[in-house]
Design a protein around this motif. Structure first.
Motif, PDB file in Angstrom:
ATOM      1  N   THR A  51      67.173 -14.388  -8.637  1.00  0.00           N
ATOM      2  CA  THR A  51      67.147 -15.848  -8.685  1.00  0.00           C
ATOM      3  C   THR A  51      68.276 -16.453  -7.855  1.00  0.00           C
ATOM      4  OG1 THR A  51      68.470 -15.881 -10.729  1.00  0.00           O
ATOM      5  CG2 THR A  51      66.073 -15.843 -10.955  1.00  0.00           C
ATOM      6  N   LEU A  52      69.409 -15.776  -7.786  1.00  0.00           N
ATOM      7  CA  LEU A  52      70.514 -16.288  -6.985  1.00  0.00           C
ATOM      8  C   LEU A  52      70.239 -16.139  -5.491  1.00  0.00           C
ATOM      9  CD1 LEU A  52      73.636 -15.053  -8.994  1.00  0.00           C
ATOM     10  CD2 LEU A  52      72.710 -17.372  -8.886  1.00  0.00           C
ATOM     11  N   ARG A  53      69.559 -15.070  -5.096  1.00  0.00           N
ATOM     12  CA  ARG A  53      69.270 -14.847  -3.676  1.00  0.00           C
ATOM     13  C   ARG A  53      68.079 -15.659  -3.189  1.00  0.00           C
ATOM     14  NH1 ARG A  53      70.438  -9.287  -4.758  1.00  0.00           N
ATOM     15  NH2 ARG A  53      68.199  -8.849  -4.935  1.00  0.00           N
ATOM     16  N   HIS A  54      67.107 -15.889  -4.080  1.00  0.00           N
ATOM     17  CA  HIS A  54      65.857 -16.537  -3.652  1.00  0.00           C
ATOM     18  C   HIS A  54      65.495 -17.693  -4.597  1.00  0.00           C
ATOM     19  CE1 HIS A  54      65.360 -13.066  -1.027  1.00  0.00           C
ATOM     20  NE2 HIS A  54      65.504 -12.281  -2.080  1.00  0.00           N
ATOM     21  N   PRO A  55      66.356 -18.691  -4.733  1.00  0.00           N
ATOM     22  CA  PRO A  55      66.080 -19.761  -5.704  1.00  0.00           C
ATOM     23  C   PRO A  55      64.830 -20.566  -5.381  1.00  0.00           C
ATOM     24  CG  PRO A  55      67.946 -20.337  -4.298  1.00  0.00           C
ATOM     25  CD  PRO A  55      67.639 -18.904  -4.031  1.00  0.00           C
ATOM     26  N   ARG A  56      64.553 -20.810  -4.090  1.00  0.00           N
ATOM     27  CA  ARG A  56      63.363 -21.586  -3.747  1.00  0.00           C
ATOM     28  C   ARG A  56      62.083 -20.835  -4.062  1.00  0.00           C
ATOM     29  NH1 ARG A  56      64.909 -26.595  -4.126  1.00  0.00           N
ATOM     30  NH2 ARG A  56      66.636 -27.098  -2.718  1.00  0.00           N
ATOM     31  N   VAL A  57      62.099 -19.525  -3.875  1.00  0.00           N
ATOM     32  CA  VAL A  57      60.921 -18.726  -4.226  1.00  0.00           C
ATOM     33  C   VAL A  57      60.665 -18.812  -5.722  1.00  0.00           C
ATOM     34  CG1 VAL A  57      59.958 -16.396  -4.316  1.00  0.00           C
ATOM     35  CG2 VAL A  57      61.198 -17.157  -2.276  1.00  0.00           C
ATOM     36  N   VAL A  58      61.735 -18.673  -6.513  1.00  0.00           N
ATOM     37  CA  VAL A  58      61.601 -18.769  -7.965  1.00  0.00           C
ATOM     38  C   VAL A  58      61.093 -20.152  -8.362  1.00  0.00           C
ATOM     39  CG1 VAL A  58      62.854 -18.689 -10.150  1.00  0.00           C
ATOM     40  CG2 VAL A  58      63.383 -17.027  -8.357  1.00  0.00           C
ATOM     41  N   GLN A  59      61.627 -21.199  -7.696  1.00  0.00           N
ATOM     42  CA  GLN A  59      61.184 -22.572  -7.971  1.00  0.00           C
ATOM     43  C   GLN A  59      59.689 -22.729  -7.717  1.00  0.00           C
ATOM     44  OE1 GLN A  59      62.628 -25.530  -5.227  1.00  0.00           O
ATOM     45  NE2 GLN A  59      62.683 -27.137  -6.794  1.00  0.00           N
ATOM     46  N   ARG A  60      59.220 -22.233  -6.566  1.00  0.00           N
ATOM     47  CA  ARG A  60      57.803 -22.370  -6.220  1.00  0.00           C
ATOM     48  C   ARG A  60      56.905 -21.548  -7.147  1.00  0.00           C
ATOM     49  NH1 ARG A  60      59.986 -21.519  -0.857  1.00  0.00           N
ATOM     50  NH2 ARG A  60      60.177 -23.496   0.267  1.00  0.00           N
ATOM     51  N   VAL A  61      57.312 -20.320  -7.433  1.00  0.00           N
ATOM     52  CA  VAL A  61      56.509 -19.465  -8.317  1.00  0.00           C
ATOM     53  C   VAL A  61      56.462 -20.066  -9.717  1.00  0.00           C
ATOM     54  CG1 VAL A  61      56.401 -17.220  -9.441  1.00  0.00           C
ATOM     55  CG2 VAL A  61      56.901 -17.358  -6.997  1.00  0.00           C
ATOM     56  N   GLY A  62      57.615 -20.543 -10.195  1.00  0.00           N
ATOM     57  CA  GLY A  62      57.658 -21.135 -11.519  1.00  0.00           C
ATOM     58  C   GLY A  62      56.738 -22.332 -11.634  1.00  0.00           C
ATOM     59  N   TYR A 258      61.671 -31.835  -1.710  1.00  0.00           N
ATOM     60  CA  TYR A 258      61.148 -31.210  -2.931  1.00  0.00           C
ATOM     61  C   TYR A 258      60.785 -32.217  -4.012  1.00  0.00           C
ATOM     62  CZ  TYR A 258      62.434 -26.740  -0.932  1.00  0.00           C
ATOM     63  OH  TYR A 258      62.514 -25.644  -0.104  1.00  0.00           O
ATOM     64  N   GLY A 259      60.861 -33.509  -3.705  1.00  0.00           N
ATOM     65  CA  GLY A 259      60.378 -34.505  -4.653  1.00  0.00           C
ATOM     66  C   GLY A 259      61.435 -35.197  -5.475  1.00  0.00           C
ATOM     67  N   GLY A 260      62.701 -34.949  -5.196  1.00  0.00           N
ATOM     68  CA  GLY A 260      63.757 -35.616  -5.953  1.00  0.00           C
ATOM     69  C   GLY A 260      65.094 -34.944  -5.734  1.00  0.00           C
ATOM     70  N   TYR A 261      66.160 -35.637  -6.121  1.00  0.00           N
ATOM     71  CA  TYR A 261      67.499 -35.090  -5.918  1.00  0.00           C
ATOM     72  C   TYR A 261      67.688 -33.794  -6.704  1.00  0.00           C
ATOM     73  CZ  TYR A 261      72.574 -34.932  -5.373  1.00  0.00           C
ATOM     74  OH  TYR A 261      73.853 -34.536  -5.058  1.00  0.00           O
ATOM     75  N   ASN A 262      67.247 -33.763  -7.946  1.00  0.00           N
ATOM     76  CA  ASN A 262      67.418 -32.550  -8.748  1.00  0.00           C
ATOM     77  C   ASN A 262      66.538 -31.397  -8.283  1.00  0.00           C
ATOM     78  OD1 ASN A 262      69.494 -32.990 -10.855  1.00  0.00           O
ATOM     79  ND2 ASN A 262      68.210 -34.743 -11.360  1.00  0.00           N
ATOM     80  N   PRO A 263      65.289 -31.619  -7.910  1.00  0.00           N
ATOM     81  CA  PRO A 263      64.548 -30.515  -7.295  1.00  0.00           C
ATOM     82  C   PRO A 263      65.192 -30.013  -6.009  1.00  0.00           C
ATOM     83  CG  PRO A 263      63.024 -32.196  -8.038  1.00  0.00           C
ATOM     84  CD  PRO A 263      64.403 -32.764  -8.214  1.00  0.00           C
ATOM     85  N   ASP A 264      65.799 -30.922  -5.230  1.00  0.00           N
ATOM     86  CA  ASP A 264      66.482 -30.513  -3.995  1.00  0.00           C
ATOM     87  C   ASP A 264      67.711 -29.665  -4.274  1.00  0.00           C
ATOM     88  OD1 ASP A 264      64.656 -31.970  -2.546  1.00  0.00           O
ATOM     89  OD2 ASP A 264      66.012 -33.636  -2.109  1.00  0.00           O
ATOM     90  N   HIS A 265      68.490 -30.056  -5.282  1.00  0.00           N
ATOM     91  CA  HIS A 265      69.818 -29.460  -5.493  1.00  0.00           C
ATOM     92  C   HIS A 265      69.870 -28.476  -6.660  1.00  0.00           C
ATOM     93  CE1 HIS A 265      72.210 -32.092  -2.719  1.00  0.00           C
ATOM     94  NE2 HIS A 265      71.126 -32.828  -2.833  1.00  0.00           N
ATOM     95  N   GLU A 266      69.061 -28.680  -7.679  1.00  0.00           N
ATOM     96  CA  GLU A 266      69.152 -27.842  -8.882  1.00  0.00           C
ATOM     97  C   GLU A 266      67.859 -27.094  -9.172  1.00  0.00           C
ATOM     98  OE1 GLU A 266      71.144 -29.568 -12.282  1.00  0.00           O
ATOM     99  OE2 GLU A 266      71.883 -31.221 -11.047  1.00  0.00           O
ATOM    100  N   PHE A 267      66.883 -27.175  -8.245  1.00  0.00           N
ATOM    101  CA  PHE A 267      65.673 -26.359  -8.303  1.00  0.00           C
ATOM    102  C   PHE A 267      64.774 -26.702  -9.486  1.00  0.00           C
ATOM    103  CE2 PHE A 267      69.210 -23.969  -6.432  1.00  0.00           C
ATOM    104  CZ  PHE A 267      68.750 -23.879  -5.133  1.00  0.00           C
ATOM    105  N   PHE A 268      64.864 -27.955  -9.980  1.00  0.00           N
ATOM    106  CA  PHE A 268      63.919 -28.402 -10.992  1.00  0.00           C
ATOM    107  C   PHE A 268      62.545 -28.559 -10.345  1.00  0.00           C
ATOM    108  CE2 PHE A 268      67.280 -30.965 -13.612  1.00  0.00           C
ATOM    109  CZ  PHE A 268      67.966 -29.800 -13.846  1.00  0.00           C
TER     110      PHE A 268
END
Length: 274
Positions: A51-62, A258-268
């Motif tokens: 999750t630390l190496r690939h946060p965007r992948v985890v975000q999209r899969v989630g 990514y649709g918002g500040y938190n999705p951009d920065h915190e992967f919501f």
């Protein structure tokens, strides 16, 4: 079967109710709970490097896994609980990074006399509205509960303008699918705070722009001069200190895309429906 006095405590019975479907004071529930907790810890430790190496992948899969269920169970119309004056929270938490720019300080000091809410994008009638303009529109009021992703909640009375009124005023074009709300304040990591909402939720009965809270103009901490209330979404999506609204076909070119500040920065995820 003999048990220790500790094992007969109500909490011990609850573990059996939850984890073993039993109504006794044996060790079964605790054993299942312990195994599941150990598996959770092992999974968390094993997953953390990924999750630390690939946060965007985890975000999209989630979101690929959870998103369809969110959309399926989202309200067709906004009907969360409404309350009365007796339910108002004695203290409503302040949250978020407050605006500290010279521009905002000047607006605050002049009681927002020169502030304008700029609404544009994919609309037929873009407008710049003063607070007086907003107060002249049909008034909308509701008492609703705010739910923060951090786990707290609060009930407040909001007064302002229904977003349905705003939609009728600006007349979005057919290609408009999202509504992006921009704050006058930055997010905690720097950069302007914003969030995108599905356009269909703008006509929900309890989606509004609030300029009053509990019968008084919004305070600095609660988003003066104007904030969003979309009661089917979590608190971080209720953009405060509003400065602008854009109707867009897609949010891929807005902020980090990514649709918002938190999705951009915190992967919501960009949809955080209650």
């Amino acid at each position: 079967m003999s048990t220790s006095p500790w094992c007969s405590a109500p909490g011990w019975y609850n573990l059996n109710h939850i984890y073993a479907d039993r109504d006794d004071a044996t060790w079964a529930g605790f054993a299942v709970f312990s195994v599941l907790t150990a598996l959770l810890v092992v999974t968390w430790v094993a997953a953390t490097p990924v999750t630390l190496r690939h946060p965007r992948v985890v975000q999209r899969v989630g979101f690929a896994l959870v998103g369809p269920l969110q959309r399926l169970f989202e309200h067709v119309d906004a009907s969360p609980g409404e309350y009365d004056e007796h339910d108002l929270s004695p203290y409503f938490w302040h949250n978020g990074a407050f605006p500290t720019t010279d521009e905002y300080r000047a607006l605050f000091d002049e009681h927002f006399a020169s502030w304008r809410l700029k609404i544009g994008g994919q609309v037929e009638h873009p407008v710049d509205l003063t607070l007086a303009d907003l107060r002249a529109l049909p008034h909308h009021e509701q008492i609703t509960q705010h739910f923060c992703i951090q786990g707290w909640s609060g009930v407040a009375q909001w007064g302002g303008v229904s977003m349905a009124t705003i939609v009728d005023l600006v007349r979005p074009r057919p290609e408009a699918r999202w509504v992006v709300f921009y704050s006058l304040g930055d997010g905690p990591d720097g950069g302007l705070y914003y969030d995108a909402h599905p356009i269909e939720q703008m006509r929900y009965r309890l989606t509004m722009l609030a300029y009053d809270m509990n019968g008084e103009p919004l305070s600095y901490g609660h988003g003066a001069p104007l904030r969003l209330r979309n009661e089917v979404q979590l608190g971080f999506k209720q953009v405060k200190w509003l400065g602008g609204i854009d109707f867009v076909a897609d949010f891929a070119d807005v902020g980090g895309g990514y649709g918002g500040y938190n999705p951009d920065h915190e992967f919501f995820g960009y949809r955080q429906s209650i």
